[in-house]
Design a protein around this motif. Structure first.
Motif, PDB file in Angstrom:
ATOM      1  N   GLY A 132       0.827  -1.199   0.000  1.00 27.80           N
ATOM      2  CA  GLY A 132       0.000   0.000   0.000  1.00 27.80           C
ATOM      3  C   GLY A 132       0.858   1.243   0.000  1.00 27.80           C
ATOM      4  O   GLY A 132       0.477   2.293  -0.546  1.00 27.80           O
ATOM      5  N   ASN A 133       2.057   1.142   0.584  1.00 30.26           N
ATOM      6  CA  ASN A 133       3.011   2.245   0.581  1.00 30.26           C
ATOM      7  C   ASN A 133       3.414   2.613  -0.849  1.00 30.26           C
ATOM      8  O   ASN A 133       3.689   3.776  -1.148  1.00 30.26           O
ATOM      9  CB  ASN A 133       4.255   1.855   1.393  1.00 30.26           C
ATOM     10  N   GLY A 134       3.449   1.622  -1.753  1.00 27.58           N
ATOM     11  CA  GLY A 134       3.753   1.894  -3.151  1.00 27.58           C
ATOM     12  C   GLY A 134       2.710   2.797  -3.787  1.00 27.58           C
ATOM     13  O   GLY A 134       3.034   3.669  -4.606  1.00 27.58           O
ATOM     14  N   LEU A 135       1.429   2.615  -3.405  1.00 32.71           N
ATOM     15  CA  LEU A 135       0.374   3.485  -3.907  1.00 32.71           C
ATOM     16  C   LEU A 135       0.505   4.896  -3.340  1.00 32.71           C
ATOM     17  O   LEU A 135       0.199   5.882  -4.023  1.00 32.71           O
ATOM     18  CB  LEU A 135      -0.994   2.899  -3.551  1.00 32.71           C
ATOM     19  N   PHE A 136       0.970   4.998  -2.084  1.00 37.13           N
ATOM     20  CA  PHE A 136       1.263   6.315  -1.507  1.00 37.13           C
ATOM     21  C   PHE A 136       2.353   7.018  -2.316  1.00 37.13           C
ATOM     22  O   PHE A 136       2.220   8.197  -2.682  1.00 37.13           O
ATOM     23  CB  PHE A 136       1.742   6.166  -0.055  1.00 37.13           C
TER      24      PHE A 136
ATOM     25  N   ASN B 135       1.715   6.429 -18.365  1.00 42.56           N
ATOM     26  CA  ASN B 135       1.744   4.982 -18.604  1.00 42.56           C
ATOM     27  C   ASN B 135       2.102   4.196 -17.341  1.00 42.56           C
ATOM     28  O   ASN B 135       1.475   3.179 -17.034  1.00 42.56           O
ATOM     29  CB  ASN B 135       2.735   4.666 -19.727  1.00 42.56           C
ATOM     30  N   SER B 136       3.101   4.676 -16.602  1.00 44.17           N
ATOM     31  CA  SER B 136       3.527   3.948 -15.395  1.00 44.17           C
ATOM     32  C   SER B 136       2.430   3.954 -14.333  1.00 44.17           C
ATOM     33  O   SER B 136       2.251   2.972 -13.604  1.00 44.17           O
ATOM     34  CB  SER B 136       4.808   4.568 -14.832  1.00 44.17           C
ATOM     35  N   VAL B 137       1.677   5.043 -14.218  1.00 48.07           N
ATOM     36  CA  VAL B 137       0.591   5.131 -13.233  1.00 48.07           C
ATOM     37  C   VAL B 137      -0.501   4.119 -13.566  1.00 48.07           C
ATOM     38  O   VAL B 137      -0.967   3.370 -12.697  1.00 48.07           O
ATOM     39  CB  VAL B 137       0.004   6.562 -13.195  1.00 48.07           C
ATOM     40  N   PHE B 138      -0.914   4.082 -14.832  1.00 45.83           N
ATOM     41  CA  PHE B 138      -1.986   3.176 -15.234  1.00 45.83           C
ATOM     42  C   PHE B 138      -1.540   1.718 -15.111  1.00 45.83           C
ATOM     43  O   PHE B 138      -2.291   0.873 -14.616  1.00 45.83           O
ATOM     44  CB  PHE B 138      -2.411   3.470 -16.679  1.00 45.83           C
TER      45      PHE B 138
ATOM     46  N   TYR C 190       9.887   0.678 -10.020  1.00 46.91           N
ATOM     47  CA  TYR C 190       9.001   0.939 -11.158  1.00 46.91           C
ATOM     48  C   TYR C 190       8.270   2.276 -10.989  1.00 46.91           C
ATOM     49  O   TYR C 190       8.186   3.075 -11.913  1.00 46.91           O
ATOM     50  CB  TYR C 190       7.986  -0.185 -11.324  1.00 46.91           C
ATOM     51  N   VAL C 191       7.744   2.504  -9.773  1.00 48.12           N
ATOM     52  CA  VAL C 191       6.959   3.718  -9.526  1.00 48.12           C
ATOM     53  C   VAL C 191       7.815   4.964  -9.701  1.00 48.12           C
ATOM     54  O   VAL C 191       7.356   5.976 -10.256  1.00 48.12           O
ATOM     55  CB  VAL C 191       6.350   3.672  -8.110  1.00 48.12           C
TER      56      VAL C 191
ATOM     57  N   LEU D 205      10.257  -5.696 -15.260  1.00 48.62           N
ATOM     58  CA  LEU D 205      10.570  -6.935 -14.545  1.00 48.62           C
ATOM     59  C   LEU D 205      10.501  -6.732 -13.036  1.00 48.62           C
ATOM     60  O   LEU D 205      10.049  -7.615 -12.295  1.00 48.62           O
ATOM     61  CB  LEU D 205      11.962  -7.432 -14.948  1.00 48.62           C
ATOM     62  N   ALA D 206      10.965  -5.556 -12.569  1.00 51.15           N
ATOM     63  CA  ALA D 206      10.896  -5.259 -11.137  1.00 51.15           C
ATOM     64  C   ALA D 206       9.446  -5.222 -10.668  1.00 51.15           C
ATOM     65  O   ALA D 206       9.107  -5.745  -9.597  1.00 51.15           O
ATOM     66  CB  ALA D 206      11.583  -3.927 -10.849  1.00 51.15           C
ATOM     67  N   LEU D 207       8.563  -4.618 -11.462  1.00 51.44           N
ATOM     68  CA  LEU D 207       7.137  -4.595 -11.127  1.00 51.44           C
ATOM     69  C   LEU D 207       6.566  -6.006 -11.128  1.00 51.44           C
ATOM     70  O   LEU D 207       5.770  -6.372 -10.245  1.00 51.44           O
ATOM     71  CB  LEU D 207       6.388  -3.719 -12.133  1.00 51.44           C
ATOM     72  N   PHE D 208       6.961  -6.816 -12.092  1.00 49.78           N
ATOM     73  CA  PHE D 208       6.485  -8.197 -12.183  1.00 49.78           C
ATOM     74  C   PHE D 208       6.861  -8.995 -10.937  1.00 49.78           C
ATOM     75  O   PHE D 208       6.021  -9.689 -10.342  1.00 49.78           O
ATOM     76  CB  PHE D 208       7.080  -8.848 -13.436  1.00 49.78           C
ATOM     77  N   GLU D 209       8.114  -8.869 -10.512  1.00 44.55           N
ATOM     78  CA  GLU D 209       8.574  -9.617  -9.335  1.00 44.55           C
ATOM     79  C   GLU D 209       7.901  -9.130  -8.056  1.00 44.55           C
ATOM     80  O   GLU D 209       7.471  -9.929  -7.218  1.00 44.55           O
ATOM     81  CB  GLU D 209      10.099  -9.498  -9.202  1.00 44.55           C
TER      82      GLU D 209
END
Length: 371
Positions: free
Chosen positions: A65-69, A173-176, A240-241, A258-262
């Motif tokens: 959830g911190n990633g969404l912050f 693009n990265s946000v979506f 990624y963010v 790949l980092a987002l995938f993992e």
């Protein structure tokens, strides 16, 4: 030698003592006592399951959830996102934060009450139930928001624009992508959980309840095997963010993806632990795990192992791609390249060592059995 007539008299006396009229009430009384014991056990089981359900682990852990912050902070609502995805992500992050602090408060109450007795314990015990219910409500709000975010992303998929900042439907693009991946992982977890729970809920129990079984098993969910700890997975998601603009990265480099995938697979595995916790408690509603219930939970475990296999494969690809990027001198942020190379190297080394150790132990065990 006992005379025949005396022996007959003794048998007839014993026969008169064991009367049917006396035996029936005794059997009825024993049956009532057994029924009452089973009913009390079921009540204890239901109470324990209810307490466990009120303190479910969050579907989306706080570190994810911190990633969404961070996504909300590092982007500008209304500029990088004109359709409201960032705001929904912020609300989901707030629910993760709320669940974290509620869990801390509930743990404090539990530890504090263990040292109390009598009236003090009863007084502070009154605060336990409201805290549990608040936790349960916030948990359900988080689930609903994640489902809403997934459905909203699906609805906007064909409408959003990633290339024209002046478009009213422009979204970075990265946000979506990040919002879509997170919400789809959580939606899939909820879907799997609903299927398993419905099956276990309406399946006919086959055994009498046993409270000792609930006590010994309810704390053990599906195996929490992870290739990455939560903190490291949070790092991969943040890579990624917080990735720099596309102009600073060669188009052939996909390390951030790949980092987002993992990180997302680790998030999925932790979410499956929450689903496994609920499934275990529902399966234990009769105090016993029969063959069908064990089979359903085993399927959940197998899915976890499949997810781990994909995660290991992703690290192998990350390691090879990092070497290619370094050797070909493609344009890539140094922190992204170093982080992906180091993490993938460590994970692959540990996995290889674990595989070798497991193979050695397996061979030694087979040799011992043969002897």
């Amino acid at each position: 030698m006992i005379p025949r007539n005396n022996l007959t008299d003794d048998i007839s006396e014993e026969t008169e003592e064991i009367s049917i009229d006396d035996l029936v009430p005794k059997l009825v009384q024993e049956e009532k006592e057994q029924s009452k014991t089973a009913e009390n056990t079921e009540k204890k089981i239901t109470k324990k399951i209810h307490e466990e359900l009120l303190l479910l682990p969050p579907l989306l852990p706080f570190k994810f959830g911190n990633g969404l912050f961070i996504q909300y902070i590092s982007n500008t609502p209304g500029v990088d996102d004109k359709v409201g995805i960032l705001e929904v992500g912020l609300y989901i992050g707030l629910t993760s934060l709320g669940l974290y602090f509620i869990s801390v408060l509930a743990t404090y109450f539990k530890n504090y009450m263990d040292g109390l007795q009598g009236a003090q314990r009863d007084f502070f015990g009154k605060f336990k139930k409201p805290v549990n219910y608040v936790h349960f409500i916030v948990f359900n709000i988080q689930v609903l928001l994640l489902i809403a975010l997934f459905l909203y992303c699906c609805f906007q998929y064909a409408l959003v624009s990633h290339d024209d900042p002046k478009s009213p439907n422009y979204v970075k693009n990265s946000v979506f992508t990040f919002s879509m991946v997170v919400s789809s992982m959580m939606f899939f977890s909820v879907l799997v959980g609903i299927i398993i729970l419905v099956y276990l809920k309406y399946k006919t129990p086959r055994h009498e309840p046993d409270m000792s079984t609930v006590t010994s098993i309810s704390g053990e969910v599906t195996p929490g095997m992870q290739l990455m700890p939560l903190g490291l997975a949070n790092l991969m998601i943040n890579l990624y963010v917080l990735q720099p603009p596309e102009s600073e990265t060669d188009s052939k480099v996909f390390l951030a993806d790949l980092a987002l995938f993992e990180g997302s697979l680790t998030m999925l595995l932790f979410s499956l632990l929450s689903i496994g916790k609920i499934s275990m408690l529902v399966a234990l509603r009769d105090g016993y795990l029969d063959y069908d219930e064990k089979k359903a939970l085993r399927i959940l475990q197998i899915f976890q192992y499949i997810t781990l296999s994909f995660q290991l494969l992703g690290f192998i690809v990350m390691f090879g791609h990092s070497l290619v990027v370094y050797s070909m001198d493609w344009k890539c942020p140094q922190n992204l390249l170093i982080a992906c190379l180091v993490v993938s190297t460590v994970i692959m080394t540990v996995s290889a060592a674990g595989a070798v150790m497991f193979t050695i132990l397996y061979c030694l065990n087979r040799r011992r059995q043969a002897q």
